[in-house]
Scaffold this motif. Structure first.
Motif, PDB file in Angstrom:
ATOM      1  N   TYR A  65     -38.088 -12.123  57.011  1.00 18.20           N
ATOM      2  CA  TYR A  65     -38.084 -11.706  58.326  1.00 18.20           C
ATOM      3  C   TYR A  65     -36.570 -11.918  58.636  1.00 18.20           C
ATOM      4  O   TYR A  65     -36.032 -10.795  59.235  1.00 18.20           O
ATOM      5  CB  TYR A  65     -39.031 -12.693  59.313  1.00 18.20           C
ATOM      6  CG  TYR A  65     -38.762 -11.820  60.809  1.00 18.20           C
ATOM      7  CD1 TYR A  65     -39.261 -10.466  61.104  1.00 18.20           C
ATOM      8  CD2 TYR A  65     -38.114 -12.795  61.623  1.00 18.20           C
ATOM      9  CE1 TYR A  65     -39.073 -10.165  62.512  1.00 18.20           C
ATOM     10  CE2 TYR A  65     -37.908 -12.132  63.049  1.00 18.20           C
ATOM     11  CZ  TYR A  65     -38.494 -11.045  63.425  1.00 18.20           C
ATOM     12  OH  TYR A  65     -38.138 -10.560  64.524  1.00 18.20           O
ATOM     13  N   PRO A  74     -41.420  -5.280  56.193  1.00 21.12           N
ATOM     14  CA  PRO A  74     -42.901  -5.511  56.768  1.00 21.12           C
ATOM     15  C   PRO A  74     -43.969  -5.861  55.867  1.00 21.12           C
ATOM     16  O   PRO A  74     -45.035  -6.569  56.049  1.00 21.12           O
ATOM     17  CB  PRO A  74     -43.139  -4.359  57.569  1.00 21.12           C
ATOM     18  CG  PRO A  74     -41.845  -3.807  57.879  1.00 21.12           C
ATOM     19  CD  PRO A  74     -41.023  -4.103  56.538  1.00 21.12           C
ATOM     20  N   THR A  75     -44.002  -5.007  54.739  1.00 25.42           N
ATOM     21  CA  THR A  75     -45.097  -5.146  53.617  1.00 25.42           C
ATOM     22  C   THR A  75     -44.967  -6.718  53.148  1.00 25.42           C
ATOM     23  O   THR A  75     -45.974  -7.313  52.632  1.00 25.42           O
ATOM     24  CB  THR A  75     -44.770  -4.025  52.680  1.00 25.42           C
ATOM     25  OG1 THR A  75     -44.789  -2.965  53.207  1.00 25.42           O
ATOM     26  CG2 THR A  75     -46.020  -4.122  51.275  1.00 25.42           C
ATOM     27  N   ALA A  78     -45.984  -8.973  55.466  1.00 25.32           N
ATOM     28  CA  ALA A  78     -47.507  -9.196  55.683  1.00 25.32           C
ATOM     29  C   ALA A  78     -48.143  -9.796  54.354  1.00 25.32           C
ATOM     30  O   ALA A  78     -49.028 -10.396  54.552  1.00 25.32           O
ATOM     31  CB  ALA A  78     -47.993  -7.846  55.803  1.00 25.32           C
TER      32      ALA A  78
END
Length: 100
Positions: A65, A74-75, A78
Motif C-alpha cells: 500500500y 489494489p489486486t 487484496a
C-alpha cells in the motif's frame, strides 16, 4: 497471562471453554496454557508457521500500500489480505480455539 482486552476478540479454550487470548504471533510457543484449567493449548510448528505466514501477508499488504503504485497494487493488496485472513483462520482452527 494478561486479562482480556476489549479490543481483542474473546476466544474459548478447547478444554474448559474459558476465555483466552491466543494471538498466533505473540504467543507462538507450545507451552501456552489456558489461564483457567492450565491445560496446554494446541500450538505446534504448523499453527506457528501459519500464524507467522499470515502476519507476513498482512505486513506485505501494508508495505505494498505504501510503496507500490499502479493498477496492480489494489489486486496485490487484496490477495495479501485474503491470504492473511485464511492463514490466520487455519491457525486458529488447527488449535481448536473458538470465538466465544
Amino acid at each position: 497471562m494478561t486479562s482480556l482486552n476489549s479490543s481483542e476478540p474473546p476466544l474459548k479454550c478447547p478444554h474448559c471453554g474459558g476465555a483466552v487470548i491466543a494471538n498466533p504471533v505473540a504467543h507462538w510457543f507450545s507451552k501456552f496454557q489456558c489461564p483457567h484449567c492450565a491445560k496446554a493449548l494446541r500450538f505446534d510448528a504448523r499453527t506457528n508457521g501459519l500464524g507467522v505466514a499470515g502476519s507476513a501477508c498482512f505486513v506485505g499488504a501494508g508495505v505494498t500500500y505504501m510503496l507500490v503504485a499502479g493498477p496492480t497494487a489494489p489486486t496485490i493488496i487484496a490477495a495479501l489480505l485474503a491470504a492473511w485472513i485464511v492463514l490466520s483462520g487455519l491457525s486458529y482452527a488447527l488449535r481448536g480455539i473458538e470465538k466465544a
